[in-house]
Enzyme design. Structure first.
Site, PDB file in Angstrom:
ATOM      1  N   CYS A   1       0.834  -1.213   0.000  1.00 23.70           N
ATOM      2  CA  CYS A   1       0.000   0.000   0.000  1.00 23.70           C
ATOM      3  C   CYS A   1       0.866   1.260   0.000  1.00 23.70           C
ATOM      4  O   CYS A   1       0.354   2.364   0.005  1.00 23.70           O
ATOM      5  CB  CYS A   1      -0.912   0.022   1.217  1.00 23.70           C
TER       6      CYS A   1
ATOM      7  N   CYS B   1      -0.997   9.683   6.812  1.00 24.82           N
ATOM      8  CA  CYS B   1       0.198   9.335   7.598  1.00 24.82           C
ATOM      9  C   CYS B   1      -0.081   9.523   9.090  1.00 24.82           C
ATOM     10  O   CYS B   1       0.391   8.744   9.921  1.00 24.82           O
ATOM     11  CB  CYS B   1       1.380  10.211   7.189  1.00 24.82           C
TER      12      CYS B   1
END
Ligand code: FES
Length: 293
Positions: free
Chosen positions: A35, A105
């Site tokens: 990913c 993130c």
């Protein structure tokens, strides 16, 4: 090119606590190389149950490195109960913000922390399991995770959800389901707002008032404007004066004055305080308008 804050750059160029703790008390691993992002977080507790050391290893972009680095700093000295309360928004705020497209993130950091705490609490016997049903098979994101990022970050569009957890960013086959989840959460929130008695003024702090105004704009006003190709932005709140700017089709429409009074002001009075009045931002009002109506 992304715009990064100085703090992001600092933690990217000089990451803190890189590596892996030997014989850690908790280990959290999330993401996958397939990913494009992966993070392993390890921590050690002191005798009082506080996190005395934390380290990370990550495969990812500048934001992934900076969020992981800053997360290890944020959790040191915290109990696990305190650390468990950290949201992805807290991580992003600590960095002075992240580009919207990189918010996933911060979500990965929060997930790694949760996984490490879970690993410690279950004696390392249980592997971190995804809660809920997988909605996005391209990135393995569940309905529970999508709901979580929507609620934690007040998201209103599929594109935002993709930025925060990647769901919807592959084949696009799950976008309809994501839209339904957004609608459900907006419906829940609207219900909560409706059940809450309006006329808050006097009982709200300034920050609460601004948050409620923003929430009302997000949930009660923006969807209607977006349906017609327009949008609205909250610019400032000065006492009872709410300053807004119209965008897209709304900025070009000669009915702006009507929209401001009959839609924006009426909703804010209904949901926040009867004393509020709305003005258009003077700077954006100076921009040339197209009066095709
Ligand atoms: S299933 Fe979500 S993008 Fe493909």
């Amino acid at each position: 090119m992304w715009e990064y804050t100085d703090k992001v750059k600092d933690h990217f160029f000089n990451p803190h606590n890189v590596g892996e703790i030997e014989e850690p008390d908790g280990v959290g691993e999330v993401g996958s190389l397939a990913c494009g992002d992966a993070l392993k977080l390890t921590f050690k507790l002191d005798k009082n149950g506080k996190i005395k050391d934390a380290k990370f290893k990550t495969f990812g972009c500048a934001s992934a490195i900076a969020t992981s680095s800053v997360l290890t700093e944020m959790i040191k000295g915290l109990t696990l109960d305190e650390a468990a309360k950290i949201t992805n928004r807290d991580i992003a705020d600590y960095l002075g913000g992240l580009p919207e497209q990189k918010m996933h993130c911060s979500v990965m950091g929060r997930e790694a922390l949760e996984a490490a705490i879970e690993n410690y609490r279950t004696g390392g016997k249980k592997k971190h399991e995804l809660e809920g049903n997988v909605v996005c098979t391209c990135f393995g994101v569940t309905d529970k995770e999508i709901e979580r990022v929507i609620r934690d970050n007040d998201l209103t569009t599929v594109e935002q959800v993709t930025n925060y957890c990647k769901a919807g960013g592959g084949c696009g086959g799950c976008q309809g389901q994501i839209e339904k989840i957004i609608e459900k959460i907006q419906g829940d929130k609207a219900g909560q707002l409706t059940e809450t008695p309006p006329r808050w003024a006097g009982r709200l702090t300034n920050i609460q008032k601004i948050q409620l105004i923003q929430q009302t704009i997000n949930e009660q006003i923006r969807p209607a404007l977006r349906a017609h190709g327009g949008d609205i932005e909250l610019i400032d709140v000065e006492g009872d004066k709410v300053i807004v700017a119209f965008r897209g089709m709304c900025a070009q429409c000669r009915l702006t004055e009507f929209t401001m009074k009959e839609v924006v002001e009426a909703k804010l009075r209904e949901f926040v305080s009867k004393d509020l009045f709305v003005e258009e931002d003077k700077e954006s009002a100076k921009e040339p308008h197209n009066h095709r109506g």
